[in-house]
Design a protein around this motif. Structure first.
Motif, PDB file in Angstrom:
ATOM      1  N   THR A   1     -65.960  25.266 113.936  1.00  0.00           N
ATOM      2  CA  THR A   1     -65.085  24.505 114.834  1.00  0.00           C
ATOM      3  C   THR A   1     -64.241  25.441 115.685  1.00  0.00           C
ATOM      4  O   THR A   1     -64.258  26.670 115.510  1.00  0.00           O
ATOM      5  CB  THR A   1     -64.131  23.574 114.047  1.00  0.00           C
ATOM      6  OG1 THR A   1     -63.091  24.368 113.454  1.00  0.00           O
ATOM      7  CG2 THR A   1     -64.869  22.805 112.962  1.00  0.00           C
ATOM      8  N   SER A   2     -63.467  24.847 116.589  1.00  0.00           N
ATOM      9  CA  SER A   2     -62.548  25.629 117.430  1.00  0.00           C
ATOM     10  C   SER A   2     -61.099  25.403 117.001  1.00  0.00           C
ATOM     11  O   SER A   2     -60.175  25.586 117.798  1.00  0.00           O
ATOM     12  CB  SER A   2     -62.720  25.224 118.898  1.00  0.00           C
ATOM     13  OG  SER A   2     -62.485  23.833 119.071  1.00  0.00           O
ATOM     14  N   VAL A   3     -60.882  25.023 115.749  1.00  0.00           N
ATOM     15  CA  VAL A   3     -59.534  24.809 115.230  1.00  0.00           C
ATOM     16  C   VAL A   3     -58.706  26.088 115.377  1.00  0.00           C
ATOM     17  O   VAL A   3     -59.176  27.182 115.050  1.00  0.00           O
ATOM     18  CB  VAL A   3     -59.575  24.373 113.755  1.00  0.00           C
ATOM     19  CG1 VAL A   3     -58.199  24.489 113.109  1.00  0.00           C
ATOM     20  CG2 VAL A   3     -60.087  22.944 113.637  1.00  0.00           C
ATOM     21  N   ASP A   4     -57.476  25.928 115.888  1.00  0.00           N
ATOM     22  CA  ASP A   4     -56.595  27.091 115.993  1.00  0.00           C
ATOM     23  C   ASP A   4     -55.274  26.906 115.246  1.00  0.00           C
ATOM     24  O   ASP A   4     -54.463  27.833 115.176  1.00  0.00           O
ATOM     25  CB  ASP A   4     -56.313  27.436 117.465  1.00  0.00           C
ATOM     26  CG  ASP A   4     -55.663  26.288 118.233  1.00  0.00           C
ATOM     27  OD1 ASP A   4     -55.106  25.367 117.606  1.00  0.00           O
ATOM     28  OD2 ASP A   4     -55.715  26.314 119.490  1.00  0.00           O
ATOM     29  N   THR A   5     -55.051  25.703 114.679  1.00  0.00           N
ATOM     30  CA  THR A   5     -53.796  25.435 113.972  1.00  0.00           C
ATOM     31  C   THR A   5     -54.084  24.722 112.655  1.00  0.00           C
ATOM     32  O   THR A   5     -54.807  23.724 112.617  1.00  0.00           O
ATOM     33  CB  THR A   5     -52.864  24.551 114.819  1.00  0.00           C
ATOM     34  OG1 THR A   5     -52.577  25.226 116.046  1.00  0.00           O
ATOM     35  CG2 THR A   5     -51.554  24.273 114.090  1.00  0.00           C
TER      36      THR A   5
ATOM     37  N   ILE B   1     -60.069  17.494 110.047  1.00  0.00           N
ATOM     38  CA  ILE B   1     -60.092  18.187 111.334  1.00  0.00           C
ATOM     39  C   ILE B   1     -59.971  17.174 112.466  1.00  0.00           C
ATOM     40  O   ILE B   1     -60.676  16.157 112.495  1.00  0.00           O
ATOM     41  CB  ILE B   1     -61.391  19.008 111.483  1.00  0.00           C
ATOM     42  CG1 ILE B   1     -61.434  20.097 110.393  1.00  0.00           C
ATOM     43  CG2 ILE B   1     -61.492  19.631 112.873  1.00  0.00           C
ATOM     44  CD1 ILE B   1     -62.750  20.830 110.318  1.00  0.00           C
ATOM     45  N   ASN B   2     -59.058  17.457 113.386  1.00  0.00           N
ATOM     46  CA  ASN B   2     -58.840  16.601 114.549  1.00  0.00           C
ATOM     47  C   ASN B   2     -58.661  17.488 115.773  1.00  0.00           C
ATOM     48  O   ASN B   2     -57.571  17.992 116.039  1.00  0.00           O
ATOM     49  CB  ASN B   2     -57.611  15.717 114.334  1.00  0.00           C
ATOM     50  CG  ASN B   2     -57.400  14.728 115.466  1.00  0.00           C
ATOM     51  OD1 ASN B   2     -58.260  14.560 116.337  1.00  0.00           O
ATOM     52  ND2 ASN B   2     -56.257  14.069 115.479  1.00  0.00           N
ATOM     53  N   GLY B   3     -59.754  17.692 116.500  1.00  0.00           N
ATOM     54  CA  GLY B   3     -59.706  18.570 117.664  1.00  0.00           C
ATOM     55  C   GLY B   3     -59.462  20.005 117.257  1.00  0.00           C
ATOM     56  O   GLY B   3     -60.176  20.564 116.430  1.00  0.00           O
ATOM     57  N   LYS B   4     -58.401  20.613 117.792  1.00  0.00           N
ATOM     58  CA  LYS B   4     -58.086  22.006 117.482  1.00  0.00           C
ATOM     59  C   LYS B   4     -57.074  22.142 116.349  1.00  0.00           C
ATOM     60  O   LYS B   4     -56.600  23.243 116.069  1.00  0.00           O
ATOM     61  CB  LYS B   4     -57.575  22.718 118.731  1.00  0.00           C
ATOM     62  CG  LYS B   4     -58.661  22.924 119.783  1.00  0.00           C
ATOM     63  CD  LYS B   4     -58.269  23.979 120.781  1.00  0.00           C
ATOM     64  CE  LYS B   4     -59.437  24.336 121.687  1.00  0.00           C
ATOM     65  NZ  LYS B   4     -59.133  25.466 122.587  1.00  0.00           N
ATOM     66  N   LYS B   5     -56.775  21.018 115.711  1.00  0.00           N
ATOM     67  CA  LYS B   5     -55.852  21.051 114.585  1.00  0.00           C
ATOM     68  C   LYS B   5     -56.559  20.543 113.328  1.00  0.00           C
ATOM     69  O   LYS B   5     -57.403  19.652 113.377  1.00  0.00           O
ATOM     70  CB  LYS B   5     -54.614  20.195 114.865  1.00  0.00           C
ATOM     71  CG  LYS B   5     -53.692  20.779 115.928  1.00  0.00           C
ATOM     72  CD  LYS B   5     -52.484  19.886 116.150  1.00  0.00           C
ATOM     73  CE  LYS B   5     -51.399  20.527 116.985  1.00  0.00           C
ATOM     74  NZ  LYS B   5     -51.832  21.203 118.191  1.00  0.00           N
TER      75      LYS B   5
ATOM     76  N   LEU C   1     -55.320  32.118 113.036  1.00  0.00           N
ATOM     77  CA  LEU C   1     -54.865  30.733 113.044  1.00  0.00           C
ATOM     78  C   LEU C   1     -53.343  30.661 113.004  1.00  0.00           C
ATOM     79  O   LEU C   1     -52.688  31.500 112.398  1.00  0.00           O
ATOM     80  CB  LEU C   1     -55.430  29.964 111.848  1.00  0.00           C
ATOM     81  CG  LEU C   1     -56.947  29.847 111.726  1.00  0.00           C
ATOM     82  CD1 LEU C   1     -57.291  29.012 110.496  1.00  0.00           C
ATOM     83  CD2 LEU C   1     -57.550  29.231 112.963  1.00  0.00           C
ATOM     84  N   THR C   2     -52.800  29.629 113.648  1.00  0.00           N
ATOM     85  CA  THR C   2     -51.388  29.301 113.514  1.00  0.00           C
ATOM     86  C   THR C   2     -51.227  28.387 112.307  1.00  0.00           C
ATOM     87  O   THR C   2     -52.037  27.479 112.106  1.00  0.00           O
ATOM     88  CB  THR C   2     -50.875  28.582 114.773  1.00  0.00           C
ATOM     89  OG1 THR C   2     -50.911  29.498 115.873  1.00  0.00           O
ATOM     90  CG2 THR C   2     -49.448  28.076 114.583  1.00  0.00           C
TER      91      THR C   2
END
Length: 337
Positions: A202-206, A176-180, A233-234
């Motif tokens: 987390t706030s991951v979206d991709t 996990i790295n930020g939102k990805k 999620l994308t």
């Protein structure tokens, strides 16, 4: 990767009766077929997923290999007609197994070497089993004894603990790295746990599919896809990335799907039914297609979903891979032109 699924397909035809009266001219209303109702089919029922995951977490604690007192986590790799191949910290374990009777056999061989690329694995050291014994502890099979170095003659103690959850666990890694988040490895029950925890914490979206070889457990992998879709999620197939078989299933789960030129999406038939047939050898009406058809209807729609599923199982047999063209990705709505 092996895909095992069941189909329950129920078509309901609505019949509208005739009304008549002796006071008026008899009339007959036309019988209009209603849209068939398709019953959802699952390898693991959605209501049972939580229990399945809880049982897996407990069983996973007993999956381990010990060499001279040093413990290593283990991961399923493959099987032959009489052997389970397992990855551990320093190489591969070939453990004897009678698949016909579903029981371990007293044989074990170690092949030490770099397992980062199993397709190019070269053993640097071979150790063969000596006086291997089999015992049981609840649902866990235990191989114990020693192995002998074929060059030096050295003898080393070993202990291997297996249970039914090994073959469906997978060895995926999620970074996990930020939102990805980047997913790699072989998918399985561990992947479901990783994705669920990521969504919850987390706030991951991709979700980036960097190098996904397939799935060891398609029944739970489809529920992993549902986690991805329900979280909106994308999914991203990056330039230079690869996703095959069950990895394509997860790519299809994205609420938005992004394909970058230079990425690879590979499909094939699943294998096998009880009589050894792969999905591409079955009729379209065979019940074994059920869970996959249910999944792809959810992800790609009632028209494109089944079309895509049958395309995948006819594109290549289970022991080969067909790389999708961009035109086919567009055709089945995996990506846009």
């Amino acid at each position: 990767m092996k895909r095992i699924s069941l189909l329950i397909l129920t078509a309901i035809l609505g019949l509208q009766g005739c009304n008549s009266s002796n006071k008026s001219k008899s009339t007959t209303k036309p019988v209009l077929p209603t849209k068939p109702v398709i019953t959802a089919v699952h390898g693991i029922q959605p209501s049972e997923v939580a229990n399945y995951i809880a049982e897996f977490k407990l069983a996973k604690e007993n999956l381990k290999f010990t060499f001279e007192g040093a413990e290593s986590k283990i991961f399923y790799v493959d099987k032959t007609k009489d052997t389970i191949i397992i990855k551990y910290d320093k190489g591969l374990v070939h453990a004897g197994f009678d698949f016909k009777n579903n029981e371990p056999t007293a044989s074990l061989t170690l092949y030490e070497g770099d397992t980062s690329d199993l397709g190019d694995f070269k053993a640097t050291r071979m150790l063969t089993g000596v006086d291997i014994k089999i015992s049981e502890d609840d649902d866990t099979s235990i191989y114990s004894g020693s192995v002998k170095d074929q060059v030096t003659g050295g003898i080393y103690s070993i202990r291997l603990q297996l249970n039914e959850h090994l073959m469906g666990a997978g060895d995926s890694k999620l970074i996990i790295n930020g939102k990805k988040a980047t997913l790699a490895g072989t998918l399985g029950t561990s992947t479901y746990i990783q994705i669920q925890e990521m969504i919850n914490t987390t706030s991951v979206d991709t979700l980036i599919l960097s190098n996904v070889s397939g799935s060891d457990n398609d029944a739970i992998n489809m529920h992993t896809g549902r986690l991805i879709r329900n979280a909106s999620l994308t999914t991203l197939m990056p330039k230079g990335g690869e996703a095959y078989s069950g990895g394509v299933d997860l790519f299809a789960a994205g609420a938005q799907r992004i394909f970058e030129t230079g990425g690879k999406l590979g499909v094939h038939s699943w294998c096998c039914t009880a009589d050894g047939k792969d999905a591409g050898q079955l009729s379209k009406g065979d019940k074994a297609h059920g869970a996959q058809l249910t999944y792809f209807r959810e992800m790609l729609g009632t028209e494109k979903g089944p079309e895509f599923y049958f395309y995948t199982i006819n594109a290549a047999p289970a022991n080969k891979i067909h790389l999708m063209s961009v035109a086919d990705m567009v055709k089945y709505t995996l990506t846009t032109p």
